[in-house]
Design a protein around this motif. Sequence first.
Motif, PDB file in Angstrom:
ATOM      1  N   VAL A 102       3.252  -1.123   4.084  1.00 45.46           N
ATOM      2  CA  VAL A 102       2.815   0.267   3.939  1.00 45.46           C
ATOM      3  C   VAL A 102       4.018   1.162   3.656  1.00 45.46           C
ATOM      4  CG1 VAL A 102       1.658   2.205   5.052  1.00 45.46           C
ATOM      5  CG2 VAL A 102       0.861  -0.130   5.485  1.00 45.46           C
ATOM      6  N   VAL A 138       0.863  -1.186   0.000  1.00 43.57           N
ATOM      7  CA  VAL A 138       0.000   0.000   0.000  1.00 43.57           C
ATOM      8  C   VAL A 138       0.893   1.227   0.000  1.00 43.57           C
ATOM      9  CG1 VAL A 138      -1.775   1.302   1.226  1.00 43.57           C
ATOM     10  CG2 VAL A 138      -1.822  -1.204   1.262  1.00 43.57           C
ATOM     11  N   TYR A 171      -0.073  -6.589   4.723  1.00 46.01           N
ATOM     12  CA  TYR A 171       0.161  -5.336   4.005  1.00 46.01           C
ATOM     13  C   TYR A 171       1.540  -4.765   4.328  1.00 46.01           C
ATOM     14  CZ  TYR A 171      -4.910  -5.170   3.137  1.00 46.01           C
ATOM     15  OH  TYR A 171      -6.191  -5.453   2.734  1.00 46.01           O
ATOM     16  N   CYS A 190     -11.174   1.930   4.432  1.00 48.71           N
ATOM     17  CA  CYS A 190     -10.044   1.016   4.643  1.00 48.71           C
ATOM     18  C   CYS A 190     -10.528  -0.353   5.108  1.00 48.71           C
ATOM     19  CB  CYS A 190      -9.065   1.608   5.643  1.00 48.71           C
ATOM     20  SG  CYS A 190      -8.149   3.047   5.036  1.00 48.71           S
ATOM     21  N   PHE A 192      -3.999  -0.145   7.753  1.00 49.60           N
ATOM     22  CA  PHE A 192      -3.364  -1.230   7.001  1.00 49.60           C
ATOM     23  C   PHE A 192      -2.132  -1.781   7.729  1.00 49.60           C
ATOM     24  CE2 PHE A 192      -5.565   1.011   3.484  1.00 49.60           C
ATOM     25  CZ  PHE A 192      -6.346  -0.049   3.038  1.00 49.60           C
ATOM     26  N   THR A 216      -1.916  -1.139  -4.095  1.00 47.14           N
ATOM     27  CA  THR A 216      -2.950  -0.160  -3.751  1.00 47.14           C
ATOM     28  C   THR A 216      -2.283   1.178  -3.502  1.00 47.14           C
ATOM     29  OG1 THR A 216      -4.476  -1.764  -2.751  1.00 47.14           O
ATOM     30  CG2 THR A 216      -4.679   0.517  -2.027  1.00 47.14           C
TER      31      THR A 216
END
Length: 318
Positions: free
Chosen positions: A38, A4, A36, A164, A24, A68
């Motif tokens: 990030v 992400v 995830y 989210c 996330f 994403t």
Amino acid sequence: MHTVAILALDHVVAADLATPIEVFGRVRLADGRRPYRVRVCAATPQVAGEAFTITAPYGLEALREADTIMVPGCSEQAPPPGGEVLDALRAAAASGTRIASICVGAFTLAAAGLLDGLRATTHWVAAGLLAERFPLVDVRPDVLYVDNGQILTSAGAAAGLDLCLHMIRRDFGSAVAADSARLLVMPLEREGGQAQFIVHAQPPVPRGSQLEPVLSWIEDNLAREVTLPDLAARSGLSERTFSRRFREQTGTTPLQWLLRARVRRAQFLLETTDHGVERIAAQAGFGSPTAFRERFKRVVGVTPQTYRSSFRSNASAG
């Protein structure tokens, strides 16, 4: 691992930036793994907020590697996004990357042309301006979020949490999303909070869900008596199977969904009509004004009269 990338632009709104980082970043699967990765990225090494300056560890090249991309909103003082930012978003969209905005981050997506011909939402205060500046966008100011598949948008900062969680549910199912909601100390599908002061003709419905026709029927028949056997029969499923699938696809029970829909209908009527409590109770499907008042206060946190006064005070102040 699902990457992400959170795009930080100058004058980024702190809450919008922090929400996807926290949500996330804290997700855990049943076996304890973090699904995830990030990354905060920007067009420049440093990004100035309203009360802070951050150093972004990644540049725009991180957008090419992301699964994403989250686009937080920026304050009114922010300059238009630069051409390199818009080009990077267009390239990511062309490659199939999922892209979502929080609050007025929708303006950045619209500037890149990613919302043309699509339904989209933003903070209700800015919805009129979004529609005016980008007439090819079908602006929906009365929903928490809009999921078009690849491109998603959400309303105010609090609705970013809902978005989210919705994305986590899409990626890893309701159980993981529910666990994330518990970590955030919020329901998987919010009943009150910021959304209570937005006109809601109906609660959010998971689009494309197998149960969407039943949910739509509920919304069209709130004033009548609705029972679990009625809903199961309408879905063509047994009561047990219907209840199980309903919770899997909505994160709540049929009864809670029905009650929530009735409260939202009552909110809409309190905000947009002068009808008395007795009439609104009947229109929203509550058995009596007393039952209506008790349920409304339990869900929203205030009485119907206080809610109406607050809404109209806010409207007058605007």
